[in-house]
Design a protein around this motif. Structure first.
Motif, short mmCIF file in Angstrom:
data_model
loop_
_atom_site.label_atom_id
_atom_site.label_comp_id
_atom_site.label_asym_id
_atom_site.label_seq_id
_atom_site.Cartn_x
_atom_site.Cartn_y
_atom_site.Cartn_z
N ARG A 19 -2.67 22.09 13.48
CA ARG A 19 -3.32 23.12 14.28
C ARG A 19 -2.84 24.49 13.85
N TRP A 34 -8.05 24.80 12.20
CA TRP A 34 -7.32 23.65 11.70
C TRP A 34 -6.99 23.83 10.23
N GLU A 67 -12.67 16.91 17.08
CA GLU A 67 -11.65 17.89 17.48
C GLU A 67 -11.03 17.53 18.83
N LEU A 82 -6.97 17.19 19.84
CA LEU A 82 -6.41 18.04 20.89
C LEU A 82 -5.88 17.24 22.08
#
Length: 500
Positions: free
Chosen positions: A297, A302, A370, A374
């Motif tokens: 991250r 990214w 994504e 996360l």
């Protein structure tokens, strides 16, 4: 209809897979470590190729004149559709030049995206990795089970009995069990069965305890005798392991003539024994998985980086080509030299295109998944190869090759690229479909906290439906078996044995 001979001209189109195109396709499906081995083979065969993995002072090749600018190389799909050149253009590039496409920050001087290191926390240039000491090489080689037993047999028996012992040891598998009937061995060696049994009895006293047994019951009995715990009650328990596996504790108590406390003590004793004593010795060392990609991250999104530590840079030594070509030679030698140059140029081009394609596919995977990176597996979305292929305008087979045998490392762990492609499970509330892996994770979490109240498959279906997963009972059973989790009956018996 005329039968006279004549000449006709016909025009047709066909797709021809050149050897270079086949090589480029094959490279896509290889992992970084496999590509490293492939490059080493090519360097041995082609004198114009050389690796610069250990060079820190810039490219090895010096140029006599500036290289002409070259167009953006064709994508893998374009190569498949229309073929490509045989690599006449020079492809030995300056890795510090701005004209070279950087797949990652590690391609420029060995510095990673954090300024000095790669995403894996180590130098991405690969220079230190080759010169650094290999700590695994200092580990002593593990002795095999057969060698360990033969060493003991050398001091325990001699003469003909040593020959018999060596033959018996040769029939013992990696778990420590004798897999061939004694009568067959006796007939093969022409020795009385009683003598074979006597030598086997000596082997069963060797280390590790329990080796040479013919079944699980005999293995546990040998260990119980060695621990001086093989009394009549323990013997009956070992003779009825099938009842123990079914959790029929009441019948076991009656057969062993013991109360609940003694039976629980006997079961704890059995659990302390090793059902596969031979596995302590020999066997191949566990091979760790080396990631092909690093994902981290960043403030602006990214960071995706190829693991350059496992990919040596390949350059074409054009100076050596000029020297060999100027030396003259017959026509066959010059033709061979030209073929080597074309092959070297094509390999460098194919490797560069491979990295571009991998980065492109990985970028799209991170974009679509994504939420997983996360928040975790519960937010993994269903995704197919076609969805990624359509998004990056490539063929589905190209994406399949890119995601085969490749792993990425991220903050949540190490994952195979194929892990992110799962089937869809419809939502119970009519919302977006969820990934099958997300359902498996939820199923595993429910069973992990079930406690003494064992959940049946029907109950699990209701709980998963309450979480928004529209799933049938047979699907729950299939996912439970895929996770290596037993049925409610099996889990209840296991829980009873734990409390015994």
């Amino acid at each position: 209809m005329s039968l006279a001979p004549r000449l006709d001209l016909r025009q047709s189109q066909s797709l021809v897979m050149t050897p270079q195109l086949q090589q480029a396709i094959r490279l896509l499906a290889l992992s970084n470590l496999e590509v490293e081995g492939f490059i080493a083979e090519e360097i041995e065969k082609n004198p114009l190729l050389e690796s610069s993995a250990a060079e820190d002072d810039g490219p090895v090749v010096e140029r006599d004149a500036p290289e002409p600018a070259r167009d953006e190389p064709a994508s893998a799909d374009e190569l498949l559709m229309g073929g490509a050149d045989s690599g006449e253009a020079s492809l030995d590039v300056d890795f510090t030049s701005e004209t070279f496409h950087h797949d990652s920050a590690a391609d420029s001087g060995g510095a990673g995206m954090d300024g000095a290191l790669g995403l894996n926390g180590a130098s991405s240039g690969g220079a230190g990795g080759e010169d650094a000491p290999d700590l695994d090489s200092f580990a002593s080689a593990d002795i095999s089970l057969a060698d360990h037993l033969l060493a003991q047999a050398g001091t325990a028996v001699d003469g003909a009995d040593h020959f018999i012992a060596a033959h018996l040891i040769d029939q013992i598998d990696e778990c420590g069990y004798l897999t061939v009937p004694l009568l067959e061995i006796a007939n093969r060696l022409g020795v009385p069965l009683a003598r074979i049994e006597g030598v086997l009895g000596i082997i069963q006293t060797f280390d590790p305890t329990g080796v040479g047994a013919r079944d699980l019951a005999e293995c546990l009995a040998i260990q119980a005798k060695d621990a001086d715990r093989y009394d009549p009650c323990m013997a009956r328990l070992i003779d009825n392991l099938d009842l123990l596996a079914r959790g029929d504790l009441g019948r076991l108590r009656r057969l062993c003539h013991v109360d609940d406390e003694d039976l629980a003590d006997m079961i704890r004793e059995l659990r302390a024994y090793d059902p596969k004593p031979g596995c302590r010795y020999g066997g191949e060392a566990a091979q760790s998985v080396v990631p092909d990609l690093f994902i981290a991250r960043r403030k602006d999104g990214w960071g995706i980086e190829i693991n350059a530590a496992t990919l040596p840079r390949v350059l074409v030594n054009r100076n050596y080509y000029v020297e060999l070509n100027a030396a003259g030679g017959d026509r066959a030698s010059k033709a061979w030299l030209s073929d080597m140059l074309a092959s070297a140029n094509w390999l460098v081009k194919a490797l560069d295109q491979r990295q571009r394609t991998i980065i492109k596919v990985a970028t799209e995977i991170v974009k679509q998944q994504e939420a997983f990176f996360l928040h975790g597996v519960a937010h993994l979305k269903p995704m197919t190869l076609r969805q990624v292929a359509d998004a990056i305008e490539m063929h589905e087979s190209t994406v399949s090759r890119v995601t085969s045998n490749k792993y990425l490392s991220c903050a949540r762990g190490l994952y195979e690229l194929k892990y992110f492609f799962t089937s869809a499970i419809q939502s119970a509330d009519g919302g977006d479909a969820v990934s099958a892996n997300a359902v498996k994770a939820a199923l595993k979490a429910l069973i992990a906290v079930e406690g003494d109240k064992i959940l049946s498959d029907d109950t699990l279906v209701e709980l998963l439906n309450a979480k928004g997963f529209d799933i049938a009972r047979r699907t729950v059973a299939k996912y439970r078996e895929a996770l290596g989790i037993g049925s409610s009956v099996q889990r209840r018996r296991a829980r009873a044995l734990e409390g015994a």
